[in-house]
Design an enzyme around this catalytic site. Structure first.
Site, PDB file in Angstrom:
ATOM      1  N   GLY A  46       0.837  -1.197   0.000  1.00 53.64           N
ATOM      2  CA  GLY A  46       0.000   0.000   0.000  1.00 53.64           C
ATOM      3  C   GLY A  46       0.866   1.238   0.000  1.00 53.64           C
ATOM      4  O   GLY A  46       1.964   1.229   0.573  1.00 53.64           O
ATOM      5  N   GLN A  51       2.992   9.936   1.010  1.00 54.15           N
ATOM      6  CA  GLN A  51       4.321   9.334   1.187  1.00 54.15           C
ATOM      7  C   GLN A  51       5.281   9.699   0.066  1.00 54.15           C
ATOM      8  O   GLN A  51       6.497   9.556   0.222  1.00 54.15           O
ATOM      9  CB  GLN A  51       4.197   7.804   1.263  1.00 54.15           C
ATOM     10  CG  GLN A  51       3.474   7.332   2.518  1.00 54.15           C
ATOM     11  CD  GLN A  51       3.282   5.833   2.494  1.00 54.15           C
ATOM     12  OE1 GLN A  51       2.321   5.345   1.919  1.00 54.15           O
ATOM     13  NE2 GLN A  51       4.202   5.098   3.085  1.00 54.15           N
ATOM     14  N   CYS A  92       5.417  -0.120   7.259  1.00 55.35           N
ATOM     15  CA  CYS A  92       5.134   1.051   6.431  1.00 55.35           C
ATOM     16  C   CYS A  92       6.379   1.372   5.612  1.00 55.35           C
ATOM     17  O   CYS A  92       7.489   1.356   6.147  1.00 55.35           O
ATOM     18  CB  CYS A  92       4.791   2.243   7.328  1.00 55.35           C
ATOM     19  SG  CYS A  92       4.402   3.740   6.422  1.00 55.35           S
ATOM     20  N   LEU A  93       6.184   1.694   4.341  1.00 48.22           N
ATOM     21  CA  LEU A  93       7.319   2.068   3.496  1.00 48.22           C
ATOM     22  C   LEU A  93       8.005   3.328   4.013  1.00 48.22           C
ATOM     23  O   LEU A  93       9.177   3.548   3.708  1.00 48.22           O
ATOM     24  CB  LEU A  93       6.857   2.263   2.046  1.00 48.22           C
ATOM     25  CG  LEU A  93       6.477   0.965   1.323  1.00 48.22           C
ATOM     26  CD1 LEU A  93       5.791   1.275   0.004  1.00 48.22           C
ATOM     27  CD2 LEU A  93       7.716   0.109   1.100  1.00 48.22           C
ATOM     28  N   HIS A 134      -4.809   2.074   7.366  1.00 54.80           N
ATOM     29  CA  HIS A 134      -3.427   2.551   7.491  1.00 54.80           C
ATOM     30  C   HIS A 134      -3.144   3.623   6.427  1.00 54.80           C
ATOM     31  O   HIS A 134      -2.559   4.675   6.725  1.00 54.80           O
ATOM     32  CB  HIS A 134      -2.488   1.342   7.332  1.00 54.80           C
ATOM     33  CG  HIS A 134      -1.032   1.657   7.252  1.00 54.80           C
ATOM     34  ND1 HIS A 134      -0.115   1.227   8.185  1.00 54.80           N
ATOM     35  CD2 HIS A 134      -0.316   2.353   6.325  1.00 54.80           C
ATOM     36  CE1 HIS A 134       1.096   1.661   7.851  1.00 54.80           C
ATOM     37  NE2 HIS A 134       0.997   2.343   6.716  1.00 54.80           N
ATOM     38  N   GLU A 135      -3.584   3.378   5.187  1.00 50.91           N
ATOM     39  CA  GLU A 135      -3.313   4.321   4.090  1.00 50.91           C
ATOM     40  C   GLU A 135      -4.141   5.593   4.238  1.00 50.91           C
ATOM     41  O   GLU A 135      -3.658   6.692   3.957  1.00 50.91           O
ATOM     42  CB  GLU A 135      -3.576   3.651   2.734  1.00 50.91           C
ATOM     43  CG  GLU A 135      -2.732   2.416   2.442  1.00 50.91           C
ATOM     44  CD  GLU A 135      -1.238   2.631   2.614  1.00 50.91           C
ATOM     45  OE1 GLU A 135      -0.771   3.766   2.459  1.00 50.91           O
ATOM     46  OE2 GLU A 135      -0.539   1.645   2.918  1.00 50.91           O
ATOM     47  N   HIS A 138      -2.498   8.012   6.437  1.00 46.92           N
ATOM     48  CA  HIS A 138      -1.455   8.825   5.783  1.00 46.92           C
ATOM     49  C   HIS A 138      -2.049  10.108   5.209  1.00 46.92           C
ATOM     50  O   HIS A 138      -1.434  11.179   5.298  1.00 46.92           O
ATOM     51  CB  HIS A 138      -0.782   8.052   4.648  1.00 46.92           C
ATOM     52  CG  HIS A 138       0.279   7.091   5.082  1.00 46.92           C
ATOM     53  ND1 HIS A 138       1.406   7.486   5.762  1.00 46.92           N
ATOM     54  CD2 HIS A 138       0.393   5.753   4.912  1.00 46.92           C
ATOM     55  CE1 HIS A 138       2.175   6.420   5.992  1.00 46.92           C
ATOM     56  NE2 HIS A 138       1.584   5.355   5.490  1.00 46.92           N
TER      57      HIS A 138
END
Ligand code: QAP
Ligand code: CO
Length: 168
Positions: A46, A51, A92-93, A134-135, A138
């Site tokens: 994701g 991000q 997370c990235l 989660h996304e 962001h």
């Protein structure tokens, strides 16, 4: 297509509130394609536009094993359907190398626009329900580390700042 630079915690730009997309045009579709290329390259499941330092309400996701199920969420809205929660070991990235368990609502409805600007609704469960929450966080400037203890969060911050300095 292009691989975009992913912001890392504690970069303050990750705290920016994303704006709704007013028109799903070709420039938005190009951004979406670049976000998928960036996510698959990482690899991740994701990625939110926040991000990659684009502050628009856009999320790409693919939780399949073989990159066969790309999902796009533009201007996503979540409704919690029940008060049961699901604990999940999240990564997370933007927080590379760290995983912590987070509890989130298990049962949600998501309404969003797809890459053609068409509205759709999903009632995901399991990992897909966790990942969309989660996304969406962001897009609101929130990270999974905000849900863990301050001591753990500071430990992660210090380690990431050190590895960012070493790479710089
Ligand atoms: C969000 O995260 C997510 O630490 C997506 O070194 C993850 O794609 C939601 C990744 C798990 C729910 C559960 C993380 C890649 C990818 C790392 C990702 C790393 C390399 C994370
Ligand atoms: Co993330």
């Amino acid at each position: 297509m292009a691989i975009l630079k992913i912001l890392e915690f504690p970069d303050p730009r990750l705290r920016t509130l994303a704006e709704p997309v007013t028109e799903v045009d070709d420039s938005i579709r190009t951004l979406i394609d670049d976000m998928f290329e960036t996510m698959y390259d990482a690899p991740g499941i994701g990625l939110a536009a926040t991000q990659v330092n684009v502050h628009k309400q856009i999320v790409v996701m693919d939780i399949s094993e073989d990159s066969s199920d790309p999902l796009v969420f533009i201007n996503p809205q979540i409704t919690v359907l029940a008060d049961d929660t699901l604990p999940y070991d999240e990564g997370c990235l933007s927080v590379p190398g760290f995983y912590e368990t987070v509890d989130r609502p298990a049962s949600i409805r998501v309404e969003a626009l797809d890459r053609n600007g068409e509205a759709f609704t999903l009632e995901p469960d399991g990992l897909l329900a966790v990942c969309i929450q989660h996304e969406l966080d962001h897009l609101n400037g929130k990270l999974f580390v905000d849900y863990i203890s301050p001591v753990k969060r500071e430990r992660i911050r210090k380690k990431l700042e050190k590895s960012q300095r070493q790479r710089a």
